[in-house]
Motif scaffolding. Structure first.
Motif, PDB file in Angstrom:
ATOM      1  N   ARG A  33      -6.648  -6.347  -1.015  1.00  0.00           N
ATOM      2  CA  ARG A  33      -7.382  -5.609  -2.055  1.00  0.00           C
ATOM      3  C   ARG A  33      -8.107  -4.404  -1.467  1.00  0.00           C
ATOM      4  O   ARG A  33      -8.163  -3.325  -2.083  1.00  0.00           O
ATOM      5  N   GLN A  34      -8.666  -4.593  -0.274  1.00  0.00           N
ATOM      6  CA  GLN A  34      -9.443  -3.528   0.358  1.00  0.00           C
ATOM      7  C   GLN A  34      -8.567  -2.378   0.869  1.00  0.00           C
ATOM      8  O   GLN A  34      -9.083  -1.311   1.209  1.00  0.00           O
ATOM      9  N   GLU A  49      -8.050 -10.804  -0.216  1.00  0.00           N
ATOM     10  CA  GLU A  49      -9.128  -9.821  -0.318  1.00  0.00           C
ATOM     11  C   GLU A  49      -8.915  -8.674   0.666  1.00  0.00           C
ATOM     12  O   GLU A  49      -9.268  -7.526   0.379  1.00  0.00           O
ATOM     13  N   THR A  50      -8.328  -8.980   1.812  1.00  0.00           N
ATOM     14  CA  THR A  50      -8.018  -7.931   2.787  1.00  0.00           C
ATOM     15  C   THR A  50      -7.032  -6.934   2.193  1.00  0.00           C
ATOM     16  O   THR A  50      -7.173  -5.715   2.372  1.00  0.00           O
ATOM     17  N   GLU A  52      -7.415   1.575  -3.516  1.00  0.00           N
ATOM     18  CA  GLU A  52      -8.611   1.958  -4.264  1.00  0.00           C
ATOM     19  C   GLU A  52      -8.959   0.912  -5.319  1.00  0.00           C
ATOM     20  O   GLU A  52      -8.117   0.107  -5.722  1.00  0.00           O
ATOM     21  N   GLU A  53     -10.206   0.939  -5.762  1.00  0.00           N
ATOM     22  CA  GLU A  53     -10.660   0.005  -6.786  1.00  0.00           C
ATOM     23  C   GLU A  53      -9.784   0.138  -8.030  1.00  0.00           C
ATOM     24  O   GLU A  53      -9.485   1.252  -8.478  1.00  0.00           O
ATOM     25  N   LYS A  60       0.832  -1.201   0.000  1.00  0.00           N
ATOM     26  CA  LYS A  60       0.000   0.000   0.000  1.00  0.00           C
ATOM     27  C   LYS A  60       0.870   1.255   0.000  1.00  0.00           C
ATOM     28  O   LYS A  60       0.557   2.246  -0.684  1.00  0.00           O
TER      29      LYS A  60
END
Length: 200
Positions: A118-119, A115-116, A122-123, A93
């Motif tokens: 990914r969150q 998935e964590t 940003e998309e 990040k």
């Protein structure tokens, strides 16, 4: 692990959007996941070379390298695997915030952990690439001799043998290293990054 009540997030004056506007480039996490021996590290290296040739700002985080430093205090229990990926996600990040395309090559066996990560961004900034290869193929390659040790009981909690690997249900891209050459997979990934507007 509790967060101290005395920690307050300090916002910086120069933002990710400022950096992107100045460079004209986007940043993202290119997350390679797959069994040991599937070709994640080799492929991540090959993709970085191609991006480097295009003068794209990149950095590669590799599983063994991270465990040699930042995460050298972690083992391979389920809890430690989850913490390993959590830390990597936070580091990745930071690279995205610095306007760098960060390539990460980790088994990262659990869907929930990926998935964590990914969150965290940003998309569109997390690209999950499933480096697909059967257990039989990976065990046949066994570049580090790890499967042999796991079968002999010398390594516990080894993914694919006595610890599960949860393949992505909806990866952004699948490369099959049993059917594709490194060159073909690399070209496929670079083309995908262009389609997504990550690179020009």
């Amino acid at each position: 692990m509790a967060t101290s009540e005395n920690i307050v997030w300090h916002s910086t004056s120069v933002t990710k959007k400022d950096r992107q506007k100045a460079s004209g480039e986007r940043s993202a996490i290119i997350w390679f996941t797959g069994l040991s021996g599937s070709g994640k590290s080799t492929l991540a290296n090959a993709v970085e070379v191609e991006l480097f040739k295009r003068n794209v700002k990149t950095y590669l985080l590799d599983g063994d390298n991270i465990r040699s430093g930042l995460n050298k205090n972690l083992g391979f229990s389920e809890a430690d695997r989850k913490e390993n990926i959590r830390r990597i996600g936070e580091v990745a990040k930071l690279f995205v915030d610095s306007n760098t395309i960060v390539l990460t090559a980790f088994i990262s066996p659990f869907i929930e952990d990926r998935e964590t990560v990914r969150q965290l961004v940003e998309e569109g900034e997390f690209i999950e690439i499933y480096v697909k290869a059967s257990l039989e193929a990976c065990e046949g390659r066994d570049p580090k001799g790890l499967y042999k040790k796991a079968r002999a009981g010398q390594i516990k909690d080894f993914t694919g043998i006595d610890s599960p690997y949860e393949a992505p249900e909806h990866p952004d891209l699948v490369v099959d290293t049993e059917k594709e050459t490194i060159e073909e997979s690399t070209a496929k990934i670079v083309a995908f990054l262009k389609e997504q507007g990550i690179i020009e």
